[in-house]
Each structure stands twice: as C-alpha cells, then as structure tokens.
Design an enzyme around this catalytic site. Structure first.
Site, PDB file in Angstrom:
ATOM      1  N   GLU A  70     -48.823   8.062  29.571  1.00 26.74           N
ATOM      2  CA  GLU A  70     -48.615   7.056  28.537  1.00 26.74           C
ATOM      3  C   GLU A  70     -48.535   5.642  29.108  1.00 26.74           C
ATOM      4  O   GLU A  70     -49.091   4.703  28.544  1.00 26.74           O
ATOM      5  CB  GLU A  70     -47.348   7.370  27.731  1.00 26.74           C
ATOM      6  CG  GLU A  70     -47.508   8.443  26.679  1.00 26.74           C
ATOM      7  CD  GLU A  70     -47.546   9.855  27.253  1.00 26.74           C
ATOM      8  OE1 GLU A  70     -47.906  10.799  26.524  1.00 26.74           O
ATOM      9  OE2 GLU A  70     -47.207  10.009  28.455  1.00 26.74           O
ATOM     10  N   HIS A 139     -38.205  15.703  21.465  1.00 27.63           N
ATOM     11  CA  HIS A 139     -39.328  15.473  20.563  1.00 27.63           C
ATOM     12  C   HIS A 139     -38.858  15.102  19.160  1.00 27.63           C
ATOM     13  O   HIS A 139     -39.664  15.059  18.234  1.00 27.63           O
ATOM     14  CB  HIS A 139     -40.205  16.731  20.456  1.00 27.63           C
ATOM     15  CG  HIS A 139     -40.759  17.200  21.761  1.00 27.63           C
ATOM     16  ND1 HIS A 139     -39.986  17.803  22.725  1.00 27.63           N
ATOM     17  CD2 HIS A 139     -42.021  17.169  22.257  1.00 27.63           C
ATOM     18  CE1 HIS A 139     -40.739  18.134  23.762  1.00 27.63           C
ATOM     19  NE2 HIS A 139     -41.974  17.752  23.512  1.00 27.63           N
TER      20      HIS A 139
END
Length: 339
Positions: A70, A139
């Site tokens: 990322e 998450h």
C-alpha cells in the site's frame, strides 16, 4: 428506410457495487487522465467486483494491478496526481490504508498548502470502510473521524447507489485529494435510481447533506450504513406515532453544519449514529458544533450518540454484533431523548 434509434433508460434500481462501476466506467471514458490502480483491480475484476470488466475495456495501462504494498502504490498514485494525472487508488480495505497513511496525509493532503497553491493533487482514495462480518479487529474499523480531521482532504461516505455514483464522479473531477469511505455490507444492496442519477454528469456536491425522511419530533443523523440504521429505526418509531427526520450526512469533510442545525431547530431533539469508536468520532464533532452555535438553545433534550463499543471489534459473531450499533440501540437512544 427505417433508422434504428437507441434510447437509454435508467434501471429501476442499482446495487451500490454497480453504481460505482458504472460511474468509474463513464469517468474513464470521459478523461484519459483517469486511471485505477490497486490490488486485484484488473485481472481478478476487483476484490469486491467494483472494477469488474474495466480492464477488458481500458487495458492494463489504465486498470493497473499492483503488488501488495500500500505504501508503494499509494506513493506512485500521489506522484502521478502531482504530475497531472487523475488516479483512483483502491484499497482492499481502509484498514490496509494505514500502511499508506504517510502518503495520504503528508504527501497528498498537505501539498497544496505547503506549495502555496502550486501543487494540485487530484486523487481519489476509495475502498470498503467500517466493520464487515467475521473478519476480525484488523479489518473492522471506521476511519471517518481519522480522515475528516485532516486539513487538505475531502471525505465522502456514501449510503445508497445515488450517493455512490454522484460521489465518485465528483471526487474524480475535483482538484483535491478525496477519500471515499464505502461500506462492504452495502455493496450488494439495491436502491432505486432516477434518470437524473444515471446522467453521465450527475455529481453530488461536497458539504451537502440530504434529508432521506422528513419528520418533526426528532432528528436521526447518520452516514454510510448508519443511515440504514436510522431509516429502520424511524420506521419503527412511526408505528409509535413519532415522526423522525433522517439526515444522511454524505460529506464528512466538509460537514454540512447548516443542514444539521436546520433539522435540529425543527425537531428540537437529535441522535447521531456513527459506526466508529465513541471517542472523538463524527457524532462527537456534531455535538460540539451544536453546543457552539445558537442551535443549542433549541434543544429540548441532550443529544444522544450511538456508536461502536470502545473495544477492538471482536471476531466471534455474537460479540461482534454486540460491539456494533444496531437498530435497537438507535431506538433506545431516541426514546431517551423523547422522554
């Protein structure tokens, strides 16, 4: 001789996933500076199928599969935006965007100010946000208050298909970095759409909330999936003779304070519904705004806040549900305010 004429009719309804997909398709066709990058956006058709079919239509030069890094691909996206391109940077989940927080905040959000207005960064950061189902604490977190606190960023949080189409178009066309916080549990939900929503130039303005349901007794304020909780609670309150107004914030930064004030002055009571943790969240910001304005004088009861429990999101289903705001929590808060 007869000439065949093609008419385009808006579908009666559209899923949030397809709304995002159709808007991306139209913006890619409209401007060749627009491109999409992220993990599995191309050959796999997107982790949540938002980019389905786009690589076949526009090729791998504009729908770019990236390595699992990322920080790396976000830095590439920011650099391309500073160079005049219009990247749409997809995170498989905004939890993973924590790996790229330096690029989002220090490189994208601050560049325009630090360069005296010379360095524009027209980039869109998008992906699922908030708690899903059974995916664990790493998450399952809403980052609305994180990004809304940053000068230089604009932040959208779509609820329905109209929001999704109008927001992503507005974000891509904007000259500033925009964060779009989608919700995984809403991708497959269908919502009615009008001809106006399906227009190729339909955009939703930043800083403008929408009244999803008119009411006069109490205001329920939410964003993203929180709007769904508000609408379901309003339906149950209606059976008790209570007319609840539901306000869909849409834009978290800039925040539409005027619409919030207007609704509370009308109903004299309010509940905020926020799927993020209770400390320093959007609901707290709304409370502060009301307290600092003359709207405070219109309140007949303290503002109630509904949010997640102040713990990392549990994995076990029963504990996960207990940690997340539910319709019954909104109803309980509304009844306290009404009493």
């Amino acid at each position: 001789m007869f000439r065949r004429i093609a008419f385009r009719f808006a579908p009666a309804s559209l899923t949030v996933r397809d709304a995002l997909n159709s808007a991306l398709d139209e913006e890619l066709a409209r401007d060749n500076k627009v491109f999409v990058l992220g993990e599995e956006v191309g050959q796999y058709q997107g982790a949540y199928k938002v980019t389905k079919g786009l690589v076949d239509k526009y090729g791998s030069d504009r729908i770019i599969d990236t390595p699992i890094t990322e920080h790396g691909f976000t830095g590439m996206a920011v650099g391309s935006a500073l160079s005049g391109m219009r990247p749409v940077c997809e995170f498989m989940t905004f939890n993973f965007a924590m790996q790229a927080i330096d690029q989002i905040i220090n490189s994208a959000a601050k560049g325009l100010y630090m360069s005296g207005g010379q360095m524009k960064c027209p980039i869109v950061f998008r992906g699922p946000n908030g708690a899903s189902a059974g995916v664990g604490a790493q998450h399952s977190q809403c980052y609305g208050s994180w990004y809304a606190s940053v000068p230089g960023l604009k932040v959208f949080a779509p609820y329905n298909s109209e929001d999704a189409r109008g927001m992503i178009k507005a974000a891509i066309r904007d000259e500033n970095p925009v964060v779009i916080l989608e919700h995984e549990l809403l991708y497959g939900e269908s919502f009615p759409v009008s001809d106006a929503v399906m227009d190729k130039d339909f955009v939703i303005p930043f800083g403008k909330a929408k009244v999803e349901r008119e009411g006069k007794h109490i205001t329920l304020i939410g964003f993203s999936r929180g709007v769904d909780l508000c609408l379901k609670a309003a339906e149950k309150l209606a059976a008790e003779g209570v007319e609840a107004e539901v306000l869909n914030l849409r834009s978290l930064r800039p925040l539409d304070r005027e619409s919030i004030f207007k609704s509370i002055k009308k109903t004299h009571r309010a509940v905020t519904v926020d799927e993020s943790f209770p400390v320093c969240n959007i609901g707290a910001e709304i409370c502060a705004c009301v307290m600092e304005s003359d709207t405070f004088d219109y309140l007949d009861a303290p503002i109630e806040r509904v949010s997640c429990a102040d713990v990392p999101t549990p994995y076990a289903k029963e504990l996960e549900l207990a940690s997340q705001p539910q319709v019954d929590d909104v109803l309980a808060a509304a009844r306290r305010a009404l009493s």
